[in-house]
Write a protein that holds these residues in place. Sequence first.
Motif, PDB file in Angstrom:
ATOM      1  N   GLU A   1      -7.634  24.089  -5.296  1.00 22.59           N
ATOM      2  CA  GLU A   1      -7.616  25.202  -4.318  1.00 22.59           C
ATOM      3  C   GLU A   1      -8.953  25.268  -3.752  1.00 22.59           C
ATOM      4  N   VAL A   2      -9.882  25.442  -4.644  1.00 18.99           N
ATOM      5  CA  VAL A   2     -11.328  25.683  -3.867  1.00 18.99           C
ATOM      6  C   VAL A   2     -11.730  24.577  -2.883  1.00 18.99           C
ATOM      7  N   ALA A   3     -11.289  23.325  -3.580  1.00 13.61           N
ATOM      8  CA  ALA A   3     -11.790  22.126  -2.516  1.00 13.61           C
ATOM      9  C   ALA A   3     -11.047  22.283  -1.145  1.00 13.61           C
ATOM     10  N   HIS A   4      -9.627  22.444  -1.381  1.00 11.08           N
ATOM     11  CA  HIS A   4      -8.889  22.698  -0.188  1.00 11.08           C
ATOM     12  C   HIS A   4      -9.529  23.591   0.670  1.00 11.08           C
ATOM     13  N   LEU A   5      -9.832  24.780   0.176  1.00  6.22           N
ATOM     14  CA  LEU A   5     -10.316  25.949   1.104  1.00  6.22           C
ATOM     15  C   LEU A   5     -11.570  25.582   1.616  1.00  6.22           C
TER      16      LEU A   5
ATOM     17  N   ARG B   1      -6.604  31.667  -5.307  1.00  2.00           N
ATOM     18  CA  ARG B   1      -5.182  31.812  -5.317  1.00  2.00           C
ATOM     19  C   ARG B   1      -4.601  32.371  -4.294  1.00  2.00           C
ATOM     20  N   ALA B   2      -5.389  33.602  -3.724  1.00  2.00           N
ATOM     21  CA  ALA B   2      -4.566  34.623  -2.532  1.00  2.00           C
ATOM     22  C   ALA B   2      -4.710  33.938  -1.409  1.00  2.00           C
ATOM     23  N   LEU B   3      -6.112  33.110  -1.264  1.00  2.00           N
ATOM     24  CA  LEU B   3      -6.214  32.378   0.037  1.00  2.00           C
ATOM     25  C   LEU B   3      -5.263  31.143   0.234  1.00  2.00           C
ATOM     26  N   SER B   4      -5.191  30.318  -0.888  1.00  2.00           N
ATOM     27  CA  SER B   4      -4.322  29.169  -0.930  1.00  2.00           C
ATOM     28  C   SER B   4      -2.926  29.651  -0.823  1.00  2.00           C
ATOM     29  N   ASN B   5      -2.501  30.807  -1.099  1.00  2.00           N
ATOM     30  CA  ASN B   5      -1.043  31.238  -0.835  1.00  2.00           C
ATOM     31  C   ASN B   5      -0.657  31.280   0.730  1.00  2.00           C
ATOM     32  N   VAL B   6      -1.669  31.764   1.320  1.00  2.00           N
ATOM     33  CA  VAL B   6      -1.621  32.138   2.656  1.00  2.00           C
ATOM     34  C   VAL B   6      -1.491  30.564   3.202  1.00  2.00           C
ATOM     35  N   ASP B   7      -2.277  29.764   2.773  1.00  2.00           N
ATOM     36  CA  ASP B   7      -2.487  28.279   3.527  1.00  2.00           C
ATOM     37  C   ASP B   7      -1.087  27.753   3.174  1.00  2.00           C
TER      38      ASP B   7
ATOM     39  N   GLU C   1      -2.831  23.769  14.408  1.00  2.00           N
ATOM     40  CA  GLU C   1      -4.132  23.488  14.435  1.00  2.00           C
ATOM     41  C   GLU C   1      -4.972  24.425  15.398  1.00  2.00           C
ATOM     42  N   PHE C   2      -4.312  25.001  16.119  1.00  2.00           N
ATOM     43  CA  PHE C   2      -5.099  26.062  17.231  1.00  2.00           C
ATOM     44  C   PHE C   2      -5.496  27.178  16.386  1.00  2.00           C
ATOM     45  N   ILE C   3      -4.627  27.804  15.500  1.00  3.47           N
ATOM     46  CA  ILE C   3      -4.960  29.180  14.829  1.00  3.47           C
ATOM     47  C   ILE C   3      -5.740  28.641  13.540  1.00  3.47           C
ATOM     48  N   ARG C   4      -5.751  27.547  13.043  1.00  2.00           N
ATOM     49  CA  ARG C   4      -6.513  27.325  11.878  1.00  2.00           C
ATOM     50  C   ARG C   4      -8.116  27.355  11.812  1.00  2.00           C
ATOM     51  N   LEU C   5      -8.572  27.206  12.997  1.00  2.00           N
ATOM     52  CA  LEU C   5     -10.274  27.273  13.051  1.00  2.00           C
ATOM     53  C   LEU C   5     -10.498  28.689  12.735  1.00  2.00           C
ATOM     54  N   PRO C   6     -10.221  29.808  13.280  1.00  2.00           N
ATOM     55  CA  PRO C   6     -10.778  31.183  12.627  1.00  2.00           C
ATOM     56  C   PRO C   6     -10.208  31.127  11.265  1.00  2.00           C
ATOM     57  N   TRP C   7      -9.072  30.803  10.731  1.00  2.83           N
ATOM     58  CA  TRP C   7      -8.926  30.797   9.418  1.00  2.83           C
ATOM     59  C   TRP C   7      -9.689  29.838   8.513  1.00  2.83           C
ATOM     60  N   GLY C   8     -10.091  28.816   9.047  1.00  5.84           N
ATOM     61  CA  GLY C   8     -10.921  27.806   8.287  1.00  5.84           C
ATOM     62  C   GLY C   8     -12.418  28.393   8.045  1.00  5.84           C
ATOM     63  N   VAL C   9     -12.896  29.052   9.167  1.00  2.18           N
ATOM     64  CA  VAL C   9     -14.024  29.800   9.004  1.00  2.18           C
ATOM     65  C   VAL C   9     -13.917  30.867   7.935  1.00  2.18           C
ATOM     66  N   LEU C  10     -12.995  31.851   7.925  1.00  2.00           N
ATOM     67  CA  LEU C  10     -12.953  32.801   6.986  1.00  2.00           C
ATOM     68  C   LEU C  10     -12.729  32.181   5.485  1.00  2.00           C
ATOM     69  N   THR C  11     -12.016  31.150   5.318  1.00  2.00           N
ATOM     70  CA  THR C  11     -11.736  30.642   4.019  1.00  2.00           C
ATOM     71  C   THR C  11     -12.953  29.791   3.633  1.00  2.00           C
TER      72      THR C  11
ATOM     73  N   VAL D   1     -15.572  32.752   2.416  1.00  2.00           N
ATOM     74  CA  VAL D   1     -15.380  33.491   1.637  1.00  2.00           C
ATOM     75  C   VAL D   1     -15.416  32.819   0.147  1.00  2.00           C
ATOM     76  N   THR D   2     -14.811  31.514   0.213  1.00  2.47           N
ATOM     77  CA  THR D   2     -15.066  30.649  -0.783  1.00  2.47           C
ATOM     78  C   THR D   2     -16.386  30.240  -1.137  1.00  2.47           C
ATOM     79  N   LEU D   3     -17.137  30.031  -0.292  1.00  2.00           N
ATOM     80  CA  LEU D   3     -18.746  29.643  -0.451  1.00  2.00           C
ATOM     81  C   LEU D   3     -19.399  30.818  -1.287  1.00  2.00           C
ATOM     82  N   VAL D   4     -19.056  32.085  -0.661  1.00  2.00           N
ATOM     83  CA  VAL D   4     -19.622  33.238  -1.308  1.00  2.00           C
ATOM     84  C   VAL D   4     -19.277  33.463  -2.683  1.00  2.00           C
ATOM     85  N   GLY D   5     -17.855  33.184  -2.870  1.00  2.00           N
ATOM     86  CA  GLY D   5     -17.307  33.447  -4.245  1.00  2.00           C
ATOM     87  C   GLY D   5     -17.787  32.403  -5.368  1.00  2.00           C
ATOM     88  N   LEU D   6     -18.243  31.170  -4.888  1.00  2.00           N
ATOM     89  CA  LEU D   6     -18.789  30.024  -5.680  1.00  2.00           C
ATOM     90  C   LEU D   6     -20.288  30.572  -5.857  1.00  2.00           C
TER      91      LEU D   6
END
Length: 383
Positions: free
Chosen positions: A14-18, A142-148, A112-122, A125-130
């Motif tokens: 999930e981290v790799a995906h995010l 897990r929470a972010l991946s469930n949205v994905d 694909e259009f709405i994924r850019l802002p979501w990609g920036v957010l995920t 957040v994932t990098l800060v979490g690491l």
Amino acid sequence: MTARIAYDRYVWKEVAHLLANLPIALIGFVYVVLMVAVGAGLSVTIVGLPLLAAGLVGARRLGRAERARARVLLGIRVDEPSPLPHRPGGGFIAWLWTVLKDSVAWRTVLYEFIRLPWGVLTFTVTLVGLVVLWPVLPYLARALSNVDRAMVRGLLSPSDELERRISELESDRGVVVDAAAADLRRIERDLHDGAQARLVALAMGLGLAKEKLLEDPETAAAMVDEAHGEVKLALQELRDLARGIHPAVLTDRGLDAALSSVASRCTVPVTVEVDLPERPAEAIEGIAYFTVSELLQNVSKHSRARRAAVDVWRADDRLLIQVTDDGCGGARIDGGTGMAGLAERLGAVDGMFVLDSPAGGPTTITAELPWRHRGASRAAAAR
């Protein structure tokens, strides 16, 4: 201790995906924006719509890649949508219109259009979490991946019922076409090998009789008598062939009389019960007739039964047919008795075919057909 236990291979997937969301979303966003902008901007010219169609075909491929990524990293399986229908002889305009109205491609464009802002957010957040919030990283991932997962299922999934129905109709159309081609070949073969050959021989016999009419009247008369017999046989073959295509008794008097006629030709005594408030549509009536005819032929050839029964009735919006015999049983759909073809033909019109034939008998075959009113069928044909 809880956080340590939560770090398993699923979390790291999930981290790799995010973390991959941002670069992949950036590629997809740039592609769909350029594709829509160029295609829409040039739509006033002759090349605009073809470019937009080509872009939509590419969007379908992006959707396939995203489904594969979600399958590997998020563990969800999303069915692939049906391929675009291909109409032989439709030409470029038909293809262009089919692609431009492809809902799967347009939903991928939205994804694909709405994924850019979501990609920036995920990614953030994932990098800060690491780096900082690693104790709660599994729960964030897990929470972010469930949205994905919800986005993939909502925008990249085929519409299940519609896609399933399209697939069924495409399969059923192939069955109907194959069955019609097989029937045409059978009719051609019967005409060529039966009545046509007999009529050719008849013409030759009459020609010889004509030549001998003055020289040897007795021989000519014998040849004419023989030709007369050939005419009777040819007429009988043509009647049998016409009955095989569509019997006149079915058209004139309906299923009850037609099935009674079929039962009278069976080598096993058959009782026929037809309880219908009205006659169904011609197509359904014809399929019901030929289904019973084929089943009774199997009873005559394979069952070794002493008696059989045919029951036909209507239940709500279904026409039900049941053929039973007290024979040896052991019948199978794939037994080479034509039942597989019957099952395919019934399935092609939303029907069902159920076979219950234990070894030693008895055999019960139930067929269902959709009930269609006769008047509605004629009105649809007129339109």
